[in-house]
Motif scaffolding. Sequence first.
Motif, PDB file in Angstrom:
ATOM      1  N   THR A   1       1.032  -1.591   0.144  1.00 33.39           N
ATOM      2  CA  THR A   1       0.245   0.174   0.137  1.00 33.39           C
ATOM      3  C   THR A   1       1.093   1.239  -0.171  1.00 33.39           C
ATOM      4  OG1 THR A   1      -1.838  -0.842   1.277  1.00 33.39           O
ATOM      5  CG2 THR A   1      -1.377   1.048   0.760  1.00 33.39           C
TER       6      THR A   1
ATOM      7  N   ILE B   1      -5.480   4.238  -0.430  1.00 32.22           N
ATOM      8  CA  ILE B   1      -4.926   3.546  -0.049  1.00 32.22           C
ATOM      9  C   ILE B   1      -6.133   2.267  -0.021  1.00 32.22           C
ATOM     10  CG2 ILE B   1      -5.171   3.835   2.681  1.00 32.22           C
ATOM     11  CD1 ILE B   1      -3.407   6.272   2.433  1.00 32.22           C
TER      12      ILE B   1
ATOM     13  N   THR C   1      -4.723  -1.516  -1.054  1.00 32.23           N
ATOM     14  CA  THR C   1      -4.744  -2.451   0.063  1.00 32.23           C
ATOM     15  C   THR C   1      -6.170  -3.597  -0.711  1.00 32.23           C
ATOM     16  OG1 THR C   1      -4.809  -0.269   1.580  1.00 32.23           O
ATOM     17  CG2 THR C   1      -5.628  -2.915   2.951  1.00 32.23           C
TER      18      THR C   1
END
Length: 268
Positions: free
Chosen positions: A142, A185, A189
């Motif tokens: 990430t 993010i 992820t």
Amino acid sequence: MNRLPVVLAGCAIAAQIAYPLTSGQARDLVTVAVVTLLAAAGLAHAAARRGAVWTAGFFAITAGIGFASEVVGTATGYPYGCYAYAADRLGPALFDVPLVVSLAWTAGMYPVWYVASLLAARSGISRPDGNRERVTRIALTTVGMVGWDLYLDPQMVSDGQWSWCNGGGLPGLEQIPLTNYLGWIVVATLMAVGLDLLDRTGPVQQGTDTVPLVLFVWTWLGSALAHSVFLGAPELKYSALYGSAVMSVLGIPLLWSLRRRAGTGARV
């Protein structure tokens, strides 16, 4: 050694070197070529090391989730914020998103995932069940992808490939809202979790790490050089700082690891 990934990676780097020397329609063609060649290099290396099934899964996760997030993003403003792609710049589009954008997610993710996996495996914090190693790999992936976007987004916005409705971003990059990085993010992820599940399947074949490691270091350091020296937009001097700083979270441990490996004479 399978030469195809090396040839494709070399062509991708050559195309990136040519990028600052072009403008207008020629630059658009070079942009598409860079993305396509980087994705092809990563997939060719993956096929040689992990096999066709794993590679197909990697492509489905990265290109599929990435493209879906872009379609939702341009239509609703979630998760990145309000933005739109320029028309007729990057080739065929579906739902107002150029298809080559899906390849960009694959191209960016492969070297980042590879380096994150290498660092997590060598971190010395894994438990017998491997949970901490997997969490570390997902977190590093990430971080690496957000760092990559700190190069990508400012460069493409500067070139007019897409634009944002609202600003209020990082100092020097105010034209890109902070929601963009929050979106990265979330999406990175999600991809990393999917890749972690995929990575539990399929054997790893013998081979070298050269292609993904070179592509990672080239992206990390080469992009910083290009943004600060060879590309003229003043805001790119800020992206050079931000991108290099965030990618160094992976890059510095990687260089240290490679130095130690070279000292032991291990194969790269």
